[in-house]
Design a protein around this motif. Structure first.
Motif, PDB file in Angstrom:
ATOM      1  N   UNK A 175       0.824  -1.209   0.000  1.00  0.00           N
ATOM      2  CA  UNK A 175       0.000   0.000   0.000  1.00  0.00           C
ATOM      3  C   UNK A 175       0.857   1.256   0.000  1.00  0.00           C
ATOM      4  N   UNK A 176       1.923   1.264   0.818  1.00  0.00           N
ATOM      5  CA  UNK A 176       2.800   2.440   0.873  1.00  0.00           C
ATOM      6  C   UNK A 176       3.500   2.658  -0.460  1.00  0.00           C
ATOM      7  N   UNK A 177       3.920   1.571  -1.114  1.00  0.00           N
ATOM      8  CA  UNK A 177       4.579   1.697  -2.416  1.00  0.00           C
ATOM      9  C   UNK A 177       3.631   2.277  -3.464  1.00  0.00           C
ATOM     10  N   UNK A 178       2.361   1.823  -3.448  1.00  0.00           N
ATOM     11  CA  UNK A 178       1.391   2.361  -4.397  1.00  0.00           C
ATOM     12  C   UNK A 178       1.090   3.829  -4.149  1.00  0.00           C
ATOM     13  N   UNK A 179       0.955   4.209  -2.876  1.00  0.00           N
ATOM     14  CA  UNK A 179       0.706   5.617  -2.543  1.00  0.00           C
ATOM     15  C   UNK A 179       1.888   6.489  -2.936  1.00  0.00           C
ATOM     16  N   UNK A 180       3.093   5.955  -2.781  1.00  0.00           N
ATOM     17  CA  UNK A 180       4.271   6.712  -3.188  1.00  0.00           C
ATOM     18  C   UNK A 180       4.283   6.937  -4.702  1.00  0.00           C
ATOM     19  N   UNK A 181       3.898   5.918  -5.459  1.00  0.00           N
ATOM     20  CA  UNK A 181       3.832   6.068  -6.918  1.00  0.00           C
ATOM     21  C   UNK A 181       2.797   7.118  -7.321  1.00  0.00           C
ATOM     22  N   UNK A 182       1.650   7.124  -6.623  1.00  0.00           N
ATOM     23  CA  UNK A 182       0.621   8.126  -6.915  1.00  0.00           C
ATOM     24  C   UNK A 182       1.126   9.525  -6.572  1.00  0.00           C
ATOM     25  N   UNK A 183       1.845   9.645  -5.458  1.00  0.00           N
ATOM     26  CA  UNK A 183       2.371  10.951  -5.060  1.00  0.00           C
ATOM     27  C   UNK A 183       3.363  11.489  -6.083  1.00  0.00           C
ATOM     28  N   UNK A 184       4.228  10.618  -6.576  1.00  0.00           N
ATOM     29  CA  UNK A 184       5.235  11.060  -7.549  1.00  0.00           C
ATOM     30  C   UNK A 184       4.602  11.516  -8.860  1.00  0.00           C
ATOM     31  N   UNK A 185       3.456  10.933  -9.219  1.00  0.00           N
ATOM     32  CA  UNK A 185       2.805  11.307 -10.481  1.00  0.00           C
ATOM     33  C   UNK A 185       1.730  12.365 -10.292  1.00  0.00           C
ATOM     34  N   UNK A 186       1.560  12.867  -9.053  1.00  0.00           N
ATOM     35  CA  UNK A 186       0.466  13.801  -8.768  1.00  0.00           C
ATOM     36  C   UNK A 186       0.632  15.127  -9.496  1.00  0.00           C
ATOM     37  N   UNK A 187       1.869  15.559  -9.685  1.00  0.00           N
ATOM     38  CA  UNK A 187       2.080  16.857 -10.333  1.00  0.00           C
ATOM     39  C   UNK A 187       1.569  16.858 -11.770  1.00  0.00           C
ATOM     40  N   UNK A 188       1.768  15.762 -12.467  1.00  0.00           N
ATOM     41  CA  UNK A 188       1.286  15.689 -13.841  1.00  0.00           C
ATOM     42  C   UNK A 188      -0.189  15.365 -13.934  1.00  0.00           C
ATOM     43  N   UNK A 189      -0.718  14.637 -12.930  1.00  0.00           N
ATOM     44  CA  UNK A 189      -2.130  14.229 -12.983  1.00  0.00           C
ATOM     45  C   UNK A 189      -3.071  15.298 -12.462  1.00  0.00           C
ATOM     46  N   UNK A 190      -2.622  16.088 -11.507  1.00  0.00           N
ATOM     47  CA  UNK A 190      -3.515  17.029 -10.864  1.00  0.00           C
ATOM     48  C   UNK A 190      -4.155  16.421  -9.629  1.00  0.00           C
ATOM     49  N   UNK A 191      -4.790  17.269  -8.820  1.00  0.00           N
ATOM     50  CA  UNK A 191      -5.344  16.831  -7.548  1.00  0.00           C
ATOM     51  C   UNK A 191      -6.488  15.845  -7.755  1.00  0.00           C
ATOM     52  N   UNK A 192      -7.397  16.165  -8.675  1.00  0.00           N
ATOM     53  CA  UNK A 192      -8.599  15.343  -8.837  1.00  0.00           C
ATOM     54  C   UNK A 192      -8.256  13.933  -9.294  1.00  0.00           C
ATOM     55  N   UNK A 193      -7.470  13.809 -10.337  1.00  0.00           N
ATOM     56  CA  UNK A 193      -7.104  12.478 -10.834  1.00  0.00           C
ATOM     57  C   UNK A 193      -6.287  11.704  -9.809  1.00  0.00           C
ATOM     58  N   UNK A 194      -5.427  12.390  -9.089  1.00  0.00           N
ATOM     59  CA  UNK A 194      -4.627  11.708  -8.071  1.00  0.00           C
ATOM     60  C   UNK A 194      -5.517  11.136  -6.971  1.00  0.00           C
ATOM     61  N   UNK A 195      -6.530  11.887  -6.559  1.00  0.00           N
ATOM     62  CA  UNK A 195      -7.434  11.384  -5.523  1.00  0.00           C
ATOM     63  C   UNK A 195      -8.257  10.203  -6.032  1.00  0.00           C
ATOM     64  N   UNK A 196      -8.690  10.257  -7.296  1.00  0.00           N
ATOM     65  CA  UNK A 196      -9.439   9.129  -7.847  1.00  0.00           C
ATOM     66  C   UNK A 196      -8.539   7.898  -7.956  1.00  0.00           C
ATOM     67  N   UNK A 197      -7.286   8.098  -8.339  1.00  0.00           N
ATOM     68  CA  UNK A 197      -6.345   6.978  -8.383  1.00  0.00           C
ATOM     69  C   UNK A 197      -6.152   6.380  -6.990  1.00  0.00           C
ATOM     70  N   UNK A 198      -6.076   7.246  -5.999  1.00  0.00           N
ATOM     71  CA  UNK A 198      -5.905   6.767  -4.623  1.00  0.00           C
ATOM     72  C   UNK A 198      -7.125   5.951  -4.177  1.00  0.00           C
ATOM     73  N   UNK A 199      -8.322   6.429  -4.522  1.00  0.00           N
ATOM     74  CA  UNK A 199      -9.535   5.689  -4.171  1.00  0.00           C
ATOM     75  C   UNK A 199      -9.585   4.348  -4.895  1.00  0.00           C
ATOM     76  N   UNK A 200      -9.197   4.328  -6.164  1.00  0.00           N
ATOM     77  CA  UNK A 200      -9.194   3.067  -6.919  1.00  0.00           C
ATOM     78  C   UNK A 200      -8.209   2.073  -6.297  1.00  0.00           C
ATOM     79  N   UNK A 201      -7.055   2.570  -5.910  1.00  0.00           N
ATOM     80  CA  UNK A 201      -6.048   1.716  -5.282  1.00  0.00           C
ATOM     81  C   UNK A 201      -6.562   1.192  -3.941  1.00  0.00           C
ATOM     82  N   UNK A 202      -7.226   2.073  -3.168  1.00  0.00           N
ATOM     83  CA  UNK A 202      -7.779   1.644  -1.878  1.00  0.00           C
ATOM     84  C   UNK A 202      -8.880   0.611  -2.072  1.00  0.00           C
TER      85      UNK A 202
END
Length: 683
Positions: free
Chosen positions: A51-78
């Motif tokens: 879980x921590x590794x996946x959240x780290x990957x989402x954090x690193x890509x957050x700048x290019x994805x934006x806040x909204x897409x990053x949160x949806x990715x986080x919810x999908x991962x959860x």
């Protein structure tokens, strides 16, 4: 993220399979209770690391994805990881609610009919899983029927709320998604539009009032005007804010800016509605010159139109166009200079050709026609796979490769005209469109055909992307010149030529693209019918704005008053509740009627009636087994025959049997009943 979620689902499937296998083995071994039960749950430490590794990957890509897409990715991962720790009902409820929330979140990004149907299927599956959790003995088919029935009962109330409930502004601002822009770009270099023309994605749809659709060669959908050339690419010039229309503009002022006096008539006005797909850009499309009373639009001096807001969802707007009106008969000297500018030492062979043409043809239009004649008569080719050019050299294209797409020919033509002293610019947009004359119910509209009106809409796809040129002529203004017409007339007059369509099929690997579906008549008809349905969905559901709601309520209620809307909502809720209870009553009644009229019950009642006629009526408080004892005492020769009838009836009426088992047992009952009849005749 898709790969991680897919890996999680495969992982869960393997765990479920292992658990099922171990459970079967342990049930087969009666003496294995002393052994420790195998545990196939994932270690919390390992799951936490994942879980921590996946959240780290989402954090690193957050700048290019934006806040909204990053949160949806986080919810999908959860959502994917939560299924690994379903230890209680609370965990199951959390997973269920998270799944419903993700379905709703997905509709932020896409809302067309096909995706709405996918979201509806996901909703049905989630509700069916929840219902099956509470009634595991029920068949899955019955669970699905129950869910569909519940959703059908709620549709009436949902429709009423959608129509009359006030469309309030959001209480919070949803962050803007950094979604990739689609469609045309504000910079064009040779090869860009050829790549875009291989796409079968929808760009926008158009509905003409009274079916007055212009001819194909008039459907030049203007998007951007590119006036700056740096030797490699064409780009837009930022508009002067002082010349842009503002919220308080008047239509007369626009007409004065766009049209010369007495150059157009009101009868020449072409009215139409455009519904554009989300492109995450600002520019819109129009048949120039166009005007509009829509305050959400910006009308720019180069006759292009932009949206004040980013196009993150489908947008509908109305325009009036005057196709016979000239464009900007009088322009300032700085505008002329801008459209004559060329970078130094750029494409010297084209410059030399332009100078020769300027000497041979002093008239600007004759000079342009000479260039088109050269393209038409020499061995030039129109292709989606043009050869690569060194540094995007127009010299290399025009004199050496002689093969390109619309942007190649428009770029070279515009360069030649500028080098010869004629103001010229590049225009990008779309050409033509696919006409769909199917109404929402899949039938062809025949009304007004006698007057020549066409009842349908145009669908313009990314494959219709096009580039052309405009030259400025004294006294006539900007004139459209399309060099593509010289090399491939079919592209301008009726769409893609056969050769280009074959290239599209070869380059597009998507088997569901409309170019592949067109090869089969019945599939193409299904595609057009779904396109008509999707158009009506976009027009009436996605396009149901505050203005449309206000107009509709005024027609239905007269003067708008809050108590009238509240009364409609209360009435709809009462009807929905009554509908639910009514359906439940009908279902229960049908079940009772079905049980009372079951064929095995009819035979059993007939057997009891025969016994009653022979003086042996079954008391209500006597069980079937005790009744058999009474029969055995009074009519011992009937006891065996009736016992067989009673056994088959009991099995059919009280045991859960498959259809095949029911058929076999009912045949036995019929045979037992015949034997029982024969036995009664011997008495």
């Amino acid at each position: 993220m898709l790969a991680i979620i897919a890996l999680s689902f495969v992982w869960q499937a393997l765990l479920l399979n292992k658990n099922a296998t171990s459970h079967k083995l342990s049930s087969d071994k009666k003496n294995s209770q002393s052994k420790k039960k195998p545990d196939h749950h994932i270690s919390p430490v390992f799951l936490g690391f994942f879980a921590i590794a996946g959240c780290l990957a989402i954090t690193l890509s957050a700048q290019g994805l934006g806040v909204l897409l990053s949160m949806v990715h986080l919810l999908s991962f959860a959502y994917a990881l939560k299924a690994f720790e379903l230890k209680s009902r609370r965990d199951f409820y959390q997973l269920f609610l998270l799944g419903l929330f993700l379905v709703a979140a997905a509709l932020i990004f896409k809302q067309d009919l096909s995706f709405a149907l996918i979201a509806m299927v996901a909703l049905v599956v989630n509700l069916a899983v929840l219902l099956q959790f509470f009634s595991r003995a029920q068949a899955v088919s019955n669970t699905l029927k129950t869910v569909l029935l519940l959703l059908g009962q709620s549709m009436f109330l949902a429709a009423v709320l959608f129509i009359v409930f006030p469309r309030l502004s959001p209480f919070w601002q949803v962050p803007q998604a950094n979604s990739a822009t689609t469609g045309l770009s504000d910079t064009v270099q040779p090869g860009d539009i050829a790549k875009l023309a291989q796409s079968s994605e929808l760009a926008f749809r158009v509905n003409f009032s009274q079916g007055n659709i212009p001819t194909y060669s008039q459907l030049y959908w203007r998007a951007m005007v590119l006036e700056d050339y740096d030797g490699r690419a064409w780009s837009r010039t930022a508009p002067d804010p002082a010349t842009v229309s503002h919220d308080n503009y008047q239509l007369e002022a626009i007409n004065k800016r766009l049209f010369m006096p007495n150059t157009f008539k009101e009868s020449e006005k072409l009215n139409y509605q455009i519904i554009t797909e989300p492109s995450f850009q600002h520019w819109l499309f129009a048949l120039a010159p166009a005007t509009s009373k829509d305050n959400s639009l910006l009308l720019l001096p180069d006759y292009t139109i932009q949206s004040r807001k980013l196009l993150s969802q489908a947008k509908g707007y109305h325009l009036d166009s005057y196709l016979n009106s000239p464009l900007e008969v009088n322009i300032a000297q700085e505008r002329k200079a801008q459209n004559l500018a060329l970078p130094a030492r750029s494409n010297p062979r084209l410059v030399q050709l332009a100078q020769q043409l300027a000497q041979q043809y002093p008239d600007s239009e004759q000079r342009a026609q000479a260039v088109l004649t050269q393209i038409r008569e020499q061995q030039y080719f129109y292709t989606l796979e043009p050869p690569r050019l060194l540094n995007n050299s127009l010299d290399q294209f025009f004199f050496d490769t002689k093969a390109g797409f619309c942007e190649h020919y428009a770029s070279a033509f515009t360069f030649i005209m500028r080098a010869s002293g004629v103001p010229a610019r590049l225009v990008t947009g779309y050409l033509g469109g696919e006409y769909n004359n199917l109404s929402s119910d899949g039938t062809t509209n025949r009304s007004n055909e006698a007057q020549g009106a066409q009842q349908g809409h145009l669908s313009i796809y990314q494959s219709d992307a096009h580039a052309w040129s405009e030259i400025w002529v004294e006294g006539k203004g900007w004139l459209r010149v399309d060099p593509t017409a010289a090399v491939d007339p079919m592209r301008v007059n009726s769409g893609f030529s056969t050769q280009l369509q074959q290239q599209q099929l070869a380059l597009n690997n998507n088997l569901l693209s409309f170019n592949h579906l067109k090869k089969f008549a019945w599939l193409n008809e299904l595609r057009l019918r779904f396109d008509a349905l999707d158009y009506q969905w976009t027009r009436w559901v996605l396009g149901y704005s505050n203005d449309k709601q206000r107009d509709l309520l005024q027609q239905l209620l007269g003067k708008f008053q809050a108590w009238k809307v509240a009364l409609i909502i209360i009435g709809a809720m009462a009807i929905s509740i009554a509908l639910v209870f009514g359906v439940m009553f009908l279902i229960n009644h049908q079940k009772k009627q079905k049980r009372a009229l079951s064929p095995w019950l009819v035979l059993y009642q007939k057997a009891l009636l025969i016994l009653a006629n022979n003086g042996l009526e079954k008391p209500v408080n006597v069980t079937p087994q005790n009744f058999l004892l009474i029969i055995k005492i009074k009519y011992p020769e009937l006891s065996l025959a009736f016992a067989r009838v009673n056994a088959s009836f009991t099995r059919l009426n009280y045991q859960e049997l498959t259809r095949e088992e029911q058929k076999k047992e009912f045949k036995k009952l019929q045979q037992h009943y015949k034997n029982f009849i024969k036995a009664t005749k011997k008495i």
